[in-house]
Design an enzyme around this catalytic site. Structure first.
Site, PDB file in Angstrom:
ATOM      1  N   HIS A   1     -28.078  17.607   7.264  1.00  0.00           N
ATOM      2  CA  HIS A   1     -28.624  17.067   8.453  1.00  0.00           C
ATOM      3  C   HIS A   1     -26.910  17.809   9.284  1.00  0.00           C
ATOM      4  O   HIS A   1     -27.314  18.035  10.800  1.00  0.00           O
ATOM      5  CB  HIS A   1     -28.374  15.887   8.564  1.00  0.00           C
ATOM      6  CG  HIS A   1     -27.696  14.962   8.106  1.00  0.00           C
ATOM      7  ND1 HIS A   1     -28.116  13.461   7.482  1.00  0.00           N
ATOM      8  CD2 HIS A   1     -26.892  14.869   7.925  1.00  0.00           C
ATOM      9  CE1 HIS A   1     -26.880  12.761   7.045  1.00  0.00           C
ATOM     10  NE2 HIS A   1     -25.829  13.867   7.128  1.00  0.00           N
TER      11      HIS A   1
ATOM     12  N   ARG B   1     -33.966  10.882 -22.859  1.00  0.00           N
ATOM     13  CA  ARG B   1     -32.841  10.896 -23.751  1.00  0.00           C
ATOM     14  C   ARG B   1     -31.577  10.161 -23.896  1.00  0.00           C
ATOM     15  O   ARG B   1     -31.161  10.548 -23.471  1.00  0.00           O
ATOM     16  CB  ARG B   1     -31.778  12.647 -24.544  1.00  0.00           C
ATOM     17  CG  ARG B   1     -33.925  13.469 -24.845  1.00  0.00           C
ATOM     18  CD  ARG B   1     -32.957  14.922 -25.181  1.00  0.00           C
ATOM     19  NE  ARG B   1     -33.694  15.868 -26.072  1.00  0.00           N
ATOM     20  CZ  ARG B   1     -34.490  16.481 -25.461  1.00  0.00           C
ATOM     21  NH1 ARG B   1     -35.043  17.060 -24.711  1.00  0.00           N
ATOM     22  NH2 ARG B   1     -35.934  17.296 -26.093  1.00  0.00           N
TER      23      ARG B   1
ATOM     24  N   ARG C   1     -36.704   7.074 -24.974  1.00  0.00           N
ATOM     25  CA  ARG C   1     -36.287   7.237 -26.413  1.00  0.00           C
ATOM     26  C   ARG C   1     -35.166   6.273 -27.073  1.00  0.00           C
ATOM     27  O   ARG C   1     -33.512   6.692 -26.144  1.00  0.00           O
ATOM     28  CB  ARG C   1     -36.057   8.532 -26.908  1.00  0.00           C
ATOM     29  CG  ARG C   1     -35.643   8.817 -28.151  1.00  0.00           C
ATOM     30  CD  ARG C   1     -36.449  10.676 -28.803  1.00  0.00           C
ATOM     31  NE  ARG C   1     -35.277  10.980 -28.169  1.00  0.00           N
ATOM     32  CZ  ARG C   1     -34.792  12.190 -28.823  1.00  0.00           C
ATOM     33  NH1 ARG C   1     -35.617  13.189 -29.382  1.00  0.00           N
ATOM     34  NH2 ARG C   1     -33.897  13.219 -28.292  1.00  0.00           N
TER      35      ARG C   1
ATOM     36  N   GLU D   1     -42.262  14.180 -35.306  1.00  0.00           N
ATOM     37  CA  GLU D   1     -40.914  15.565 -35.952  1.00  0.00           C
ATOM     38  C   GLU D   1     -40.467  15.845 -36.968  1.00  0.00           C
ATOM     39  O   GLU D   1     -39.378  16.220 -37.136  1.00  0.00           O
ATOM     40  CB  GLU D   1     -40.025  15.337 -34.712  1.00  0.00           C
ATOM     41  CG  GLU D   1     -38.784  14.003 -34.306  1.00  0.00           C
ATOM     42  CD  GLU D   1     -37.937  13.834 -33.609  1.00  0.00           C
ATOM     43  OE1 GLU D   1     -37.740  14.928 -32.625  1.00  0.00           O
ATOM     44  OE2 GLU D   1     -37.230  13.227 -33.457  1.00  0.00           O
TER      45      GLU D   1
ATOM     46  N   ASP E   1     -37.412  19.413 -34.121  1.00  0.00           N
ATOM     47  CA  ASP E   1     -37.429  18.899 -34.616  1.00  0.00           C
ATOM     48  C   ASP E   1     -38.014  19.238 -35.164  1.00  0.00           C
ATOM     49  O   ASP E   1     -38.551  19.957 -37.348  1.00  0.00           O
ATOM     50  CB  ASP E   1     -36.765  17.673 -35.501  1.00  0.00           C
ATOM     51  CG  ASP E   1     -35.443  17.422 -34.858  1.00  0.00           C
ATOM     52  OD1 ASP E   1     -34.828  18.323 -34.677  1.00  0.00           O
ATOM     53  OD2 ASP E   1     -35.419  16.220 -33.951  1.00  0.00           O
TER      54      ASP E   1
ATOM     55  N   CYS F   1     -43.554  16.151 -26.607  1.00  0.00           N
ATOM     56  CA  CYS F   1     -42.324  16.100 -25.744  1.00  0.00           C
ATOM     57  C   CYS F   1     -41.290  17.509 -26.072  1.00  0.00           C
ATOM     58  O   CYS F   1     -40.545  16.950 -25.179  1.00  0.00           O
ATOM     59  CB  CYS F   1     -41.806  15.374 -25.334  1.00  0.00           C
ATOM     60  SG  CYS F   1     -40.382  14.498 -26.915  1.00  0.00           S
TER      61      CYS F   1
HETATM   62  C1  PEP Z   1     -37.627  17.140 -30.229  1.00  0.00           C
HETATM   63  O1  PEP Z   1     -37.246  17.561 -31.550  1.00  0.00           O
HETATM   64  O2  PEP Z   1     -38.598  18.337 -30.204  1.00  0.00           O
HETATM   65  C2  PEP Z   1     -37.593  16.603 -29.050  1.00  0.00           C
HETATM   66  C3  PEP Z   1     -37.863  16.488 -28.602  1.00  0.00           C
HETATM   67  O3  PEP Z   1     -36.318  16.063 -29.456  1.00  0.00           O
HETATM   68  P1  PEP Z   1     -34.847  16.384 -29.666  1.00  0.00           P
HETATM   69  O4  PEP Z   1     -34.957  17.827 -29.256  1.00  0.00           O
HETATM   70  O5  PEP Z   1     -34.084  15.807 -28.976  1.00  0.00           O
HETATM   71  O6  PEP Z   1     -34.368  16.443 -30.981  1.00  0.00           O
HETATM   72 MG    MG Z   2     -35.940  15.333 -32.283  1.00  0.00          MG
END
Ligand code: PEP
Ligand code: MG
Length: 545
Positions: free
Chosen positions: A189, A297, A333, A432, A456, A503
């Site tokens: 601003h 995370r 998480r 995962e 994972d 995710c």
């Molecule tokens: C995954 O494993 O896809 C995930 C979202 O967790 P991270 O990448 O934190 O292991």
């Molecule tokens: Mg993971």
């Protein structure tokens, strides 16, 4: 000679004396209110009064800064009518039963962060404007905070923690040589008016600057380089052009898709949420219009600390995220350290195969004190929004049974202690590991939702270390094995009336969006910058084709 770096927002060099503006601090406190209707009325009255003030300021600014400069107050008037802004405040007052000042301050923080997260300097200017209109509202609601104007008649380098347009206008521009502000790296601003007055300006030089400078000291302000040199030696500095990055394409997309539904051409609607690693990312989440947070995370809290973050620290952060998202879903998480995310103070043993080692939920279940601290912080924060808790690296029914028991104990303890907690906290698990996907039919009845961690899941299914770049050619992210596991998990979830999201990074692979929708995936959670692109993709899909 002392040197300070910040961000140059209006080019040019100024050499002159410093004048520091002092301002009374207006601290906003959170007050629980019971009569939300009259609090909403109080907010509306303050808004009308602020609009009247802005009309007056416009008239006052016209001769001072001209049409272009005065326009800012017109923009502010329009912003006070902005549906998203007002809706955010009203929702917070209504849903969280908080006072109008606090709801305004919180909304200001969020909108400021949201605009501030944009690269485009025009949009960053909106961050400062939100702060300004919010301060005006807070002042009207709770009292006044004024700046003292410098009394000297000579041209001065005006230094402040930050400057609102109204404050800038209040200054006699014929006496302003340059602006330097300690804060507001995204706060332009000052910049708008500095530009309309063609005055060099540097923002975000930090608190140390304000603490060290004194009225009357000489300084050089380089508004292009974003440099301030206090008590300088003789040194010439170049005059330069102002910086205006114009990311029109991104802005265009944003404007077209903001507020639109994530719906396919045949009418299938999904949720598009965002992944975050820190409370600082909320700005980007709001900016990109995500429907919620699909993965926070939380381990980054631990990674950024030099010791275990306390229950209180964690509570503060989770509460902030939940409050900021109002009643939108926020899935946090629990701790997922180990493997590539190592934290020294956990004192974990070195492992031969850390990805297959003591990580994530395995640490939590073997270190209950760490787990319980986090669960307590999460449940305490649950009273401030729409929380979901998600557990990583699940492989078995027993793990979930143990987790649910911890959750039950924590809820009971908190209730016994008289702490308010929400009774709508959804509990979900990451899918995962291949094990979790394969027994997802057994896991689904135990939880409220699944979220597939494809990063994972892919590494474990294909036996490809996700950290090893040499394996890229062997790691087919579209591998049928991975897709079948996801599909099976989706079937299991739906067979038990539960929802399933993704995710992991694959959620942002637009070539798979249709496949995921065909599987019935209910939610995709991606990095904030992908939210709108994903919405665009979803809106182009027709599942009948
Ligand atoms: C995954 O494993 O896809 C995930 C979202 O967790 P991270 O990448 O934190 O292991
Ligand atoms: Mg993971």
């Amino acid at each position: 000679m002392r040197y300070f770096g910040g961000k140059g927002v209006c080019g040019g060099i100024a050499i002159g004396k410093i004048s520091v503006l002092r301002r009374r601090d207006a601290t906003v406190t959170r007050v629980k209110i019971t009569d939300t209707a009259s609090e909403l009325e109080r907010f509306e009255a303050a808004r009308s009064q602020a609009i009247r003030e802005l009309d007056e300021l416009y008239e006052k600014a016209l001769p001072e800064v001209g049409e272009a400069g005065a326009q800012i107050f017109d923009i502010h008037r329009m912003m006070l009518d902005d549906d998203d802004y007002n809706e955010s405040i009203r929702t917070m007052i209504e849903k969280q039963q908080i006072n109008a000042e606090y709801a305004t301050a919180l909304t200001a923080d969020n909108f400021e962060a949201m605009f501030g997260a944009m690269d485009d300097s025009y949009m960053q200017a909106r961050a400062a404007d939100v702060r300004d209109i919010s301060n005006r509202l807070i002042r009207v609601l709770s009292g006044t905070s004024e700046v003292e104007t410098p009394s000297s008649g000579e041209k001065l380098i005006i230094c402040a923690d930050d400057l609102a347009p109204s404050e800038t206008v209040a200054l006699d521009k014929s006496r302003v040589l340059a602006f330097v502000t300690a804060h507001g790296s995204t706060n332009s601003h000052t910049a708008i008016l500095a530009r309309s007055m063609n005055i060099p300006a540097v923002i975000g030089v930090g608190d140390a600057f304000l603490a060290s400078v004194r009225d009357g000291e000489t300084a050089i302000v380089n508004g292009q380089a974003g440099e301030v040199t206090v008590s300088p030696d003789d040194e010439a500095m170049r005059e330069a052009e102002k910086k205006l990055a114009d990311d029109t394409a991104a802005r265009q997309l944003l404007e077209e898709l903001r507020g639109k539904k994530n719906i396919t051409r045949d009418g299938t609607q999904i949720q598009i949420y965002a992944n975050i690693g820190s409370v600082d990312n909320i700005g980007a989440v709001l900016l990109n219009d995500a429907g919620g947070i699909g993965l926070f995370r939380s381990e980054f809290l631990y990674l950024e600390s030099s010791d275990f973050p306390s229950e209180e620290e964690q509570f503060g952060i989770y509460k902030r995220v939940l409050e900021s998202m109002a009643d939108k879903k926020v899935i946090i998480r629990t701790l997922d350290i180990g493997a590539d995310k190592q934290v020294g103070y956990f004192g974990l043993d070195k492992e031969e195969n850390p990805a297959l080692g003591l990580r994530a939920i395995r640490i939590c279940l073997t270190r209950p004190e760490v787990f319980i601290t986090q669960l307590r912080a999460l449940y305490r924060a649950s009273a401030y929004g729409n929380l979901g808790i998600m557990f990583p690296m699940i492989t078995s029914v027993t793990e979930i049974a143990e987790i649910l028991e911890y959750c039950r104990e924590v809820r009971e303890d908190l209730t016994r202690e008289g702490v308010a907690i929400s009774d709508n906290v959804e509990l979900g698990i990451m899918i995962e590991t291949p094990a979790a996907a394969v027994i997802s039919d057994k896991l689904a009845p135990m939880v409220d939702f699944f979220s597939v961690g494809t990063n994972d899941l892919t590494q474990y299914t294909l036996a490809c270390d996700r950290q090893n770049p040499k394996l890229e050619e062997f790691c087919d992210t579209h591998h049928e094995a991975v897709l079948r596991l996801i599909e099976y998990a989706a079937k299991s979830a739906h067979a038990h009336g539960k929802w399933i999201g993704i995710c992991g990074e694959l959620a942002a692979d637009f070539t798979l969006t249709k496949t995921f929708l065909q599987m019935g995936i209910d939610e995709l959670s991606v990095s904030p910058p992908y939210v709108l692109k994903l919405r665009d993709t979803v809106r182009g899909i027709d599942l009948r084709e």
